[in-house]
Enzyme design. Structure first.
Site, PDB file in Angstrom:
ATOM      1  CG  ASP A  70      56.400  15.607  78.689  1.00 14.09           C
ATOM      2  OD1 ASP A  70      55.538  15.821  79.566  1.00 14.09           O
ATOM      3  OD2 ASP A  70      57.442  14.969  78.904  1.00 14.09           O
TER       4      ASP A  70
ATOM      5  CG  ASN B  21      61.396  18.469  82.149  1.00 14.61           C
ATOM      6  OD1 ASN B  21      60.799  19.414  81.633  1.00 14.61           O
ATOM      7  ND2 ASN B  21      60.961  17.889  83.257  1.00 14.61           N
ATOM      8  CG  HIS B  22      60.376  13.380  77.022  1.00 12.69           C
ATOM      9  ND1 HIS B  22      59.014  13.585  77.065  1.00 12.69           N
ATOM     10  CD2 HIS B  22      60.595  12.630  75.896  1.00 12.69           C
ATOM     11  CE1 HIS B  22      58.444  13.002  76.030  1.00 12.69           C
ATOM     12  NE2 HIS B  22      59.378  12.413  75.304  1.00 12.69           N
ATOM     13  CB  VAL B  23      58.219  14.061  83.105  1.00 13.69           C
ATOM     14  CG1 VAL B  23      59.513  14.652  83.631  1.00 13.69           C
ATOM     15  CG2 VAL B  23      57.221  15.165  82.777  1.00 13.69           C
TER      16      VAL B  23
ATOM     17  CD  GLU C  49      65.401  14.150  80.269  1.00 11.89           C
ATOM     18  OE1 GLU C  49      65.525  13.443  81.286  1.00 11.89           O
ATOM     19  OE2 GLU C  49      64.460  14.956  80.109  1.00 11.89           O
TER      20      GLU C  49
END
Length: 723
Positions: free
Chosen positions: A41, A35-37, A105
């Site tokens: 990352d 996931n990309h937050v 994403e």
């Protein structure tokens, strides 16, 4: 040298925690999908993955100056999403045996939830036959390097957890065109990413989850308000919860089912949390059920004490209830204020500073709350949910819907209803969104005004309630709404259309049952199909059981983390009946819940409700859906209310009865509509009865038990029936 130094620095600053099996990265073809937050990352993965991967980086980023500085230390492949050859180049890298990291994403999350999943990464995995390892990064979104300013409370050095999920594969879907295959592969990868989020959710009790939200969003952040218009922060709600818990333990014992007869108000939320943190189990009583309904609930759940409010009983015209249900120990919140001692105040003050110490030992799988079914088809049953089943449903909702602390929820559905409790209270509370609790969904003029006044962005209700709000609302009242969700009954086409025409808003239809905490499926902006109730939520397993005589769809059975612990029945008081259902071979399997609903699931997984098994009538050996009878009446008279039931018939076994608020409906009109709609004549009732209003339950659903009794009664007035 630089790699080792940076790893040491990041470990010290962010207290990096690695979870999962690192040995699974020894695959020959490997695609890693995190996931990309945050902007951290890529660096985190380069430093802490047990292998040295190649990163797929969009060319718009790889061409920037800082990427040239990183090139000697990080391998990356420029990826141009507008050029198909770039995807082929990535496939070749994997086929050479180099592990590849792709952020599906394609951008950093601005909601805290999963964003849109691009199909390119899924196509690469399917085409190359690579093993997919989903990776979850949690905590980096709170840093200044995330894109959630104003959404989360920023912290310079929060703890960051990197979780390696079990490996999986994504076979190339079968379809007629490459575009369709690619789209289907993208949907499968989205399911994998949602499953990864669910598998890494924290295991908390309700009180622990509340404290975690308080820390995450800030203890002074506005959280909840009611009709008094006094807004409480997380800290204010904590203070009230501690106060209730301190006093409640004087006249209740641990693990006791404590009845709560309270309106939608802040003190109700505080009572639920306060009881929970001291191991008391709130039993949410339906104040529209009357004395008989309360006594049935008390018997089923073994309730001895009922917490209520004198002011609420007076305003709700329920002052006779304590006399009618005299066997209960009635406790009034107003009377408790005078019992607070100095010792109580010091206890509350201490636990405001150290709130975790207030909780008695309990586990996520322990019973957390008792809800009661609507009783639309028989005696209400007590439904026991654990902390984990409630919070699992909250996380399932948050995984598919992009609710954020910027949202404001209008919560008018009663908290004794599973829909009102989970969607109206727990979901916004755990999301950091602000909640406005209103005591009645039946105030059709007031609710739209409050939606406008409070700048609400989320509204939910039944089709009946939403249709009536639309009648009285000004076109601008709902201008700020992002989500309007319909559940608990089928969304009428009239209501759907009036919201679209008058407000320009698409109603999102969902489906839930109390036993599933309650949400099972929901349409969201990312995945919508009109006339369906959406996709099943992640981590819910389903199967359809064929029902003899019903040719379309099957009986839906479910299994998942949001399923109840079991039933409490009037017939077997105090005994928990764990969920179990018979499979297609007739074998009883524990852990499965039989919804009793007939549904269809299409090739993409969208769920369409056909009707309830109990809402089919058997006429001369043929099964007829009562809901199809109602829909036929709606087409003839869309403004009126209609409900179908069945009655005993000596010649056919059963016969149809239509109750309607339109006195002009005749069988001839229904027959004409049936012929034009392709509905068989068997589904057109001969017994049509005019009523001024349909009997309704507190949830807004028709009271089918009462309707069945009415259907069996002989027609005494000729004006009540037409044929």
């Amino acid at each position: 040298m630089i790699h080792t130094l940076l790893r040491w620095v990041f470990q010290r600053l962010y207290r990096i925690r690695i979870e999962g099996d690192s040995s699974q990265f020894q695959q020959s073809k490997l695609l890693i999908t995190p996931n990309h937050v945050s902007f951290l990352d890529g660096i985190l993965l380069a430093l802490f993955l047990p292998i040295k991967p190649v990163f797929a980086v969009y060319s718009s980023i790889s061409d920037r100056w800082f990427m040239r500085w990183l090139k000697p230390y990080i391998d990356f492949v420029p990826l141009d999403p507008t050029k198909p050859l770039a995807i082929k180049g990535l496939i070749k890298v994997i086929e050479r045996g180099q592990p590849v990291v792709v952020f599906p994403e394609g951008r950093i999350s601005v909601t805290g939830s999963l964003m849109k999943i691009y199909s390119g990464a899924a196509f690469v995995a399917a085409k190359s036959g690579a093993t997919i390892i989903p990776v979850r990064i949690d905590g980096a979104e709170f840093t200044p390097f995330g894109r959630l300013a104003g959404v989360f409370k920023r912290r310079c050095f929060p703890q960051i957890t990197i979780t390696y999920l079990p490996p999986t594969t994504l076979p190339m879907p079968e379809a007629d065109s490459a575009r369709t295959r690619r789209a289907l592969a993208g949907e499968h990868l989205h399911q994998i990413m949602m499953k990864a989020r669910m598998e890494t959710r924290p295991q908390h009790t309700l009180y622990e989850a509340f404290l975690a939200a308080r820390t995450r969003y800030g203890r002074r952040s506005p959280s909840i308000a009611d009709i008094s218009f006094n807004e409480d922060s997380y800290q204010g709600l904590l203070k009230k919860s501690l106060g209730v818990s301190r006093i409640l333990q004087r006249f209740t014992r641990a693990d006791e089912h404590v009845g709560m007869l309270l309106p939608n108000a802040t003190i109700t939320a505080a009572s639920i949390l306060g009881a929970s943190l001291r191991n008391r189990i709130p039993a949410m009583l339906n104040y529209t059920a009357g004395a008989k309904g309360l006594q049935s609930a008390m018997k089923a759940a073994g309730i001895k004490t009922i917490v209520t409010s004198r002011q609420f009983l007076e305003k709700g015209k329920l002052t006779d209830l304590p006399k009618q249900v005299s066997e209960a120990n009635w406790v009034y919140l107003e009377d408790l204020k005078d019992t607070v001692t100095l010792a109580d105040k010091l206890w509350i003050l201490f636990h405001l500073l150290f709130p975790a110490r207030a909780m008695l030992p309990q586990k996520p799988d322990d019973a957390a709350i008792v809800l009661f079914t609507s009783g639309s088809e028989g005696n209400p049953k007590g439904v026991v949910h654990s902390h984990d089943s409630l919070l699992a449903n909250v996380e399932q909702i948050r995984t598919v819907a992009d609710f954020t602390p910027r949202d404001r929820f209008m919560s008018a559905l009663p908290l004794f209803h599973a829909f009102g409790l989970t969607v109206g209270l727990l979901t916004p509370l755990m999301t950091g969104a602000r909640i406005f609790l209103y005591p009645s969904p039946l105030h059709y003029r007031i609710v739209p005004e409050l939606v406008y006044d409070q700048n609400c962005t989320v509204l939910f209700g039944t089709s009946t309630f939403l249709g009536n709000y639309a009648r009285f609302a000004h076109p601008y009242d709902f201008a700020r709404l992002r989500y309007v969700v319909a559940g608990a009954e089928k969304l009428s086409e009239t209501t759907r259309q009036v919201w679209q025409d008058k407000f320009g808003i698409r109603i999102l239809e969902g489906y839930g049952v109390t036993e599933c905490a309650p949400v099972v499926a929901i349409n969201v902006p990312m995945a919508t199909k009109i006339h369906s109730v959406g996709l099943l939520l992640p981590e819910i397993e389903s199967r359809l059981i064929t029902v003899p005589g019903i040719t379309r769809g099957g009986r839906l059975q479910l299994r998942g983390p949001n399923i109840m612990k079991g039933y409490l029945r009037v017939e077997n008081p105090g005994v928990l009946e764990a969920p179990a259902a018979e499979n297609a071979e007739g074998e009883l399997q524990q852990g499965w819940y039989d919804t009793g609903d007939i549904v269809e699931l299409d090739e993409k997984g969208f769920c369409t409700i056909i009707g309830r098994v109990k809402r089919f009538a058997k006429l001369a050996g043929e099964m007829v859906s009562l809901e199809s009878v109602e829909q036929l009446a709606v087409k003839v008279s869309p403004e009126a209310q209609h409900a179908a039931s069945a009655k005993s018939d000596s010649s056919k076994g059963e016969a149809l009865v239509l109750f309607t608020t339109d006195s002009q409906i005749t069988r001839d009109v229904l027959l004409a509509q049936a012929r034009s709609s392709g509905v068989p004549e068997l589904a057109v009732p001969r017994d049509i009865r005019y009523v001024k209003a349909l009997p309704l339950l507190g949830s807004g659903k028709p009271d089918f038990v009462t309707l069945r009794h009415m259907a069996e009664e002989p027609v005494t007035n000729a004006s009540e029936q037409s044929a």
